[in-house]
Enzyme design. Structure first.
Site, PDB file in Angstrom:
ATOM      1  N   LYS A 219       9.788  -9.114  -3.329  1.00 19.52           N
ATOM      2  CA  LYS A 219       9.974  -9.058  -4.767  1.00 19.52           C
ATOM      3  C   LYS A 219       9.150 -10.175  -5.378  1.00 19.52           C
ATOM      4  O   LYS A 219       8.899 -11.212  -4.765  1.00 19.52           O
ATOM      5  CB  LYS A 219      11.445  -9.194  -5.159  1.00 19.52           C
ATOM      6  CG  LYS A 219      12.120 -10.515  -4.845  1.00 19.52           C
ATOM      7  CD  LYS A 219      11.895 -11.657  -5.817  1.00 19.52           C
ATOM      8  CE  LYS A 219      12.235 -11.268  -7.222  1.00 19.52           C
ATOM      9  NZ  LYS A 219      11.971 -12.463  -8.153  1.00 19.52           N
TER      10      LYS A 219
ATOM     11  N   GLU B   4       4.330  -9.751 -14.486  1.00 16.84           N
ATOM     12  CA  GLU B   4       5.052  -9.397 -15.708  1.00 16.84           C
ATOM     13  C   GLU B   4       4.090  -8.991 -16.821  1.00 16.84           C
ATOM     14  O   GLU B   4       3.236  -9.766 -17.244  1.00 16.84           O
ATOM     15  CB  GLU B   4       5.926 -10.579 -16.141  1.00 16.84           C
ATOM     16  CG  GLU B   4       7.088 -10.805 -15.200  1.00 16.84           C
ATOM     17  CD  GLU B   4       7.824 -12.104 -15.435  1.00 16.84           C
ATOM     18  OE1 GLU B   4       8.984 -12.189 -15.006  1.00 16.84           O
ATOM     19  OE2 GLU B   4       7.242 -13.025 -16.023  1.00 16.84           O
TER      20      GLU B   4
ATOM     21  N   THR C 207       7.615 -17.451  -7.369  1.00 16.46           N
ATOM     22  CA  THR C 207       8.960 -16.897  -7.448  1.00 16.46           C
ATOM     23  C   THR C 207       8.942 -15.545  -6.785  1.00 16.46           C
ATOM     24  O   THR C 207       8.933 -14.499  -7.396  1.00 16.46           O
ATOM     25  CB  THR C 207       9.502 -16.801  -8.876  1.00 16.46           C
ATOM     26  OG1 THR C 207      10.868 -16.430  -8.802  1.00 16.46           O
ATOM     27  CG2 THR C 207       8.768 -15.873  -9.748  1.00 16.46           C
TER      28      THR C 207
END
Length: 408
Positions: free
Chosen positions: A184, A281, A195
């Site tokens: 992920k 994102e 992250t």
């Protein structure tokens, strides 16, 4: 099942962490998030040799501390428990207690020693875990309806728009060895771990020292060569478990098939890394930067990361603007001593800079190329024979929207 042969490596794009023998996975919704799955697991039939690489951020989250301590006891892990929606980071002594409680509760469910459970979390920083919900989830998570690899992949996501998986198979000592991966990651992505969480399973028989060496080597060429926004998180980890059920002769650096195993591990890691970069994102494009002709691998990496991390380069790609000046500028401030008149830059097949001067090119053609989903930037330094590849994504309006309201 989609299989692609690649020089002794069979790539299975629709498989993942449960392809290797003896591994199963699952996930469920325990209430950390409003609706989506948020608690997942991977379990090996037997204790597996375990190696990990972790974030370089000095604020390491509690689960990473607990997991590293567990692996250090005997370099074995049999199960992984992951929650999303809450990072359990910057939570002090209580965070450590909660991570340990997760570990203990899942170990009890499985009937194994606590140190054989790795725990990790991802999500909002600075909030305590809702332990009542997690304990309730752990009691139910092994129920049949939760046992699906797709559930695991969904349960580890935060702002990701898609699951990320890949698997390969190779032949070692006449045995089929499988390597599967899931990951992920979407934001706060930057070289030296970001992250992101990466989980790799294999049924290969391999000792800890060699597995750890291979993982570090491969990580430096894959997960540490991606960026989305220049931020490095507190929770990042790549964990590899090798349970030996393929029953090959133990792999070492002297084994005749060592390079083949490392190649398979690299292919899984690189594909997961690229999927993370592409799913940045708000991203609309995957950017691949190839730097060739460097004196050393380190210098090539520095230049590549400088380009792929540049907000101005990333926004130019989003805007389909062939602004090669931003690429050259990123090379110039990278800190690597280059000879400007020796550098060449190409955007896809189009040469845009050479001998310290711009090259004539058709703006419309390059603009059309920049409208594609995968964009390559090629840099030739003409100072040596070392080459690296880095991956990132464009920087869009949606990135600001997503991160402007991440907690709310």
């Amino acid at each position: 099942m989609q299989a692609i042969s690649n020089q002794n490596v069979v790539v299975l794009k629709e498989e993942g962490v449960t392809l290797p023998k003896g591994f199963k996975a699952g996930g469920m919704h325990c209430g950390i998030k409003k609706e989506n799955l948020d608690l997942g697991y991977i379990i090996s039939e037997t204790p597996a040799t375990a190696a990990g690489v972790y974030t370089t951020n000095v604020f390491q989250a509690a689960p990473l501390v607990v997991t590293q301590e567990s692996i250090a006891k005997e370099y074995k892990i049999q199960a992984v428990l992951v929650n999303s929606g809450n990072a359990n980071s910057c939570t002090g002594e209580q965070g450590i207690k909660d991570a340990t409680a997760m570990q203990k509760a899942f170990a009890s469910q499985l009937g194994i020693s606590e140190h054989l459970v790795a725990v990790t979390s991802t999500g909002v920083i600075g909030e305590l875990l809702p332990m009542k919900k997690i304990h309730s989830g752990i009691k139910q998570i092994l129920n049949k309806e939760n046992a699906a690899e797709e559930n695991f992949m969904q349960a580890i996501l935060t702002t990701d728009t898609s699951v990320k998986q890949i698997a390969v198979q190779i032949q070692i000592d006449g045995k089929t060895v499988s390597i599967g991966g899931a990951a992920k990651g979407s934001g706060m992505i930057h070289p030296n771990m970001a992250t992101m969480l990466g989980f790799i399973t294999t049924d290969a028989n391999i000792a800890y020292e060699d597995l750890h060496f291979a993982l570090k080597d491969v990580t430096n060429q894959s997960f540490n060569m991606i960026t989305v926004d220049g931020d490095t998180s507190t929770n990042d980890m790549v964990l590899v478990l090798a349970n030996g059920l393929a029953e090959n002769n133990q792999l070492t650096k002297n084994h005749p098939d060592w390079d083949l195993f490392v190649k398979g591990l690299k292919m899984v890691s690189e594909e997961l890394a690229k999927k993370i970069a592409r799913d940045g994102e708000g991203a609309t494009k995957l950017i691949e930067v190839v730097v060739d002709g460097a004196k050393t691998q380190e210098e090539a990496s520095i230049v590549a990361k400088s380009i792929i991390s540049s907000s101005l380069v990333k926004t130019a790609i989003f805007g389909t603007d062939a602004n090669w000046g931003r690429i050259v500028t990123a090379i110039g401030y990278s800190g690597v001593p280059v000879q400007p008149n020796a550098v060449k830059v190409a955007i896809g097949p189009y040469q845009v800079f050479e001998n310290g001067l711009p090259c004539p090119f058709d703006e419309a053609e390059v603009k059309y190329y920049l409208e594609q989903e995968t964009i390559q930037i090629y840099v030739e330094l003409n100072q040596g024979n070392q080459s690296v590849t880095a991956w990132g994504c464009d920087l869009t309006y949606d990135y600001v929207k997503i991160n402007g309201s991440y907690r709310t």
